[in-house]
Write an enzyme that holds these catalytic residues in place. Sequence first.
Site, short mmCIF file in Angstrom:
data_model
loop_
_atom_site.label_atom_id
_atom_site.label_comp_id
_atom_site.label_asym_id
_atom_site.label_seq_id
_atom_site.Cartn_x
_atom_site.Cartn_y
_atom_site.Cartn_z
N LYS A 58 0.85 -1.20 0.00
CA LYS A 58 0.00 0.00 0.00
C LYS A 58 0.88 1.24 0.00
CE LYS A 58 -4.39 1.10 0.08
NZ LYS A 58 -5.47 0.38 -0.61
N GLY A 97 -18.64 7.89 -2.23
CA GLY A 97 -17.58 8.21 -3.19
C GLY A 97 -17.70 7.35 -4.44
N HIS A 98 -16.53 7.03 -5.03
CA HIS A 98 -16.53 6.24 -6.27
C HIS A 98 -17.32 4.94 -6.11
CE1 HIS A 98 -12.86 8.70 -7.03
NE2 HIS A 98 -13.30 8.64 -8.26
N VAL A 99 -17.03 4.21 -5.04
CA VAL A 99 -17.70 2.92 -4.85
C VAL A 99 -19.09 3.11 -4.27
CG1 VAL A 99 -17.58 0.65 -3.77
CG2 VAL A 99 -15.47 1.80 -4.45
N GLY A 159 -20.46 6.84 3.16
CA GLY A 159 -19.40 7.20 2.21
C GLY A 159 -19.92 7.04 0.79
P1 NAD Z 1 -13.61 7.84 -2.52
O1 NAD Z 1 -12.51 8.71 -2.05
O2 NAD Z 1 -14.11 8.01 -3.91
O3 NAD Z 1 -14.86 7.97 -1.56
C1 NAD Z 1 -14.79 8.00 -0.18
C2 NAD Z 1 -15.95 8.86 0.25
O4 NAD Z 1 -16.08 8.77 1.67
C3 NAD Z 1 -15.77 10.35 -0.09
O5 NAD Z 1 -16.93 10.83 -0.72
C4 NAD Z 1 -15.54 10.99 1.29
O6 NAD Z 1 -16.04 12.32 1.34
C5 NAD Z 1 -16.33 10.08 2.17
N1 NAD Z 1 -15.96 10.05 3.60
C6 NAD Z 1 -14.74 10.15 4.17
N2 NAD Z 1 -14.85 10.04 5.50
C7 NAD Z 1 -16.17 9.84 5.78
C8 NAD Z 1 -16.90 9.63 6.96
N3 NAD Z 1 -16.32 9.61 8.15
N4 NAD Z 1 -18.24 9.45 6.86
C9 NAD Z 1 -18.86 9.48 5.66
N5 NAD Z 1 -18.21 9.69 4.50
C10 NAD Z 1 -16.88 9.85 4.56
O7 NAD Z 1 -13.13 6.33 -2.27
P2 NAD Z 1 -13.68 5.02 -2.95
O8 NAD Z 1 -12.85 4.68 -4.12
O9 NAD Z 1 -15.15 5.10 -3.11
O10 NAD Z 1 -13.33 3.93 -1.82
C11 NAD Z 1 -14.10 3.85 -0.64
C12 NAD Z 1 -13.49 2.81 0.28
O11 NAD Z 1 -13.45 1.55 -0.39
C13 NAD Z 1 -12.06 3.08 0.71
O12 NAD Z 1 -11.85 2.59 2.01
C14 NAD Z 1 -11.24 2.27 -0.27
O13 NAD Z 1 -9.98 1.91 0.25
C15 NAD Z 1 -12.11 1.07 -0.43
N6 NAD Z 1 -11.91 0.38 -1.68
C16 NAD Z 1 -12.09 1.03 -2.85
C17 NAD Z 1 -11.90 0.35 -4.04
C18 NAD Z 1 -12.13 1.00 -5.37
O14 NAD Z 1 -12.32 0.28 -6.37
N7 NAD Z 1 -12.16 2.34 -5.45
C19 NAD Z 1 -11.52 -1.00 -4.01
C20 NAD Z 1 -11.37 -1.64 -2.79
C21 NAD Z 1 -11.56 -0.94 -1.63
#
Ligand code: NAD
Length: 355
Positions: free
Chosen positions: A86, A192-194, A190
């Site tokens: 990481k 975000g992307h996922v 949360g």
């Molecule tokens: P992202 O940065 O697009 O989204 C994260 C979201 O969470 C943001 O909108 C942020 O504002 C919000 N956030 C942060 N702290 C918060 C809180 N305390 N309460 C509510 N919202 C909060 O990230 P992502 O790509 O959507 O990934 C989300 C999680 O999934 C992460 O932990 C990441 O490691 C994990 N993950 C993502 C992927 C992927 O394909 N992107 C794959 C495996 C794991």
Amino acid sequence: MKPVAAPVRSAVPTGHDHEELVVQTGERSGATMAVAIHSTTLGPALGGARLWCYLRDEDGVSDALRLARGMTFKAAAAGLDLGGGKGVICAPSTEPPTGAEREALLLDFSDLVDSLDGRYITAEDVGTTPDDMVVIASRTPHVTGLPAERGGAGDPSPFTAAGVHAAMRAAALFAFGTSSLEGRHVVIAGLGHVGEKLARGLADAGAILAVSDIDSDKRAVAETLGAQWIDSESAVETECDILAPCAVGGAINHGNVEALGCRIICGAANNQLADEALATTLADRGIVYAPDFIANAGGIINVYRELHSFSEERAMELALAIETTTAQILARAEREGMTPLDAARDLARERLDVL
Ligand code: NAD
């Protein structure tokens, strides 16, 4: 110019079992950045680059160590020939860096990745985007998650969201006797992307959604989904069938575990449990926990196709197969009287030990 600290190529810090940890100060940005390599037993250590503002740089380094370990288990349990690593870039402020400031951070991180000669391969993670991977790729070949037009597998989040949805179906079958998510109350913490893609898939499946994000702009997304907007402070304690932590790690901690109002925890965030002992508390409370590194493996499966040239369709098939893996883990945990986290670890260890 800000003085540049010499790279710290640390021996493994006490209490950790990682192969390598590199912490250094970016030459251009002056920011602290780290790469933790937990294991290369099954292949190069792959894991995303997290761009995040930590209270202290040490917290970022700890995050890298914790997350790298999770990646080893994730890749092993998903049957991929990859190790776990990481990267963490400690952002100077909570406001996402842009322009020249962002480029300096990314180029510094790129040099750090390159110095590891392929033992670590980076990818997108919280705070970084496929376009950021293009910047990183300008100085090192050890990058995945590039946009499709650059020959990459593109944004992994649709595959991660599909995999989490699949894991939820297995957990629902285990907890409620039906895998259908229609009418189930799901809280997504949360957006975000996922989280957003997961929410859209669940809305299509007929789930009743409540969503939260620290970014209040996401309220507009909630509206388009017909989802209730809830306060991010209290999201995890909301009464629901399924809680999906989709923000940063540590959503479930000793301070809130007794107040959780869900029957199932199944989300995308890595390291959802602030302390692994909480898996036992959850089991004692009758809360079904779909281990994070099983549920969220869809993204790494998609990234893996960049390294091994298989189709997008095949990647989606493998992401959807997370439903079967999750079902097997929950059944094994019940049969052998262990937590789902231990059952998932055993699955990964069996693979790591074979080699
Ligand atoms: P992202 O940065 O697009 O989204 C994260 C979201 O969470 C943001 O909108 C942020 O504002 C919000 N956030 C942060 N702290 C918060 C809180 N305390 N309460 C509510 N919202 C909060 O990230 P992502 O790509 O959507 O990934 C989300 C999680 O999934 C992460 O932990 C990441 O490691 C994990 N993950 C993502 C992927 C992927 O394909 N992107 C794959 C495996 C794991």
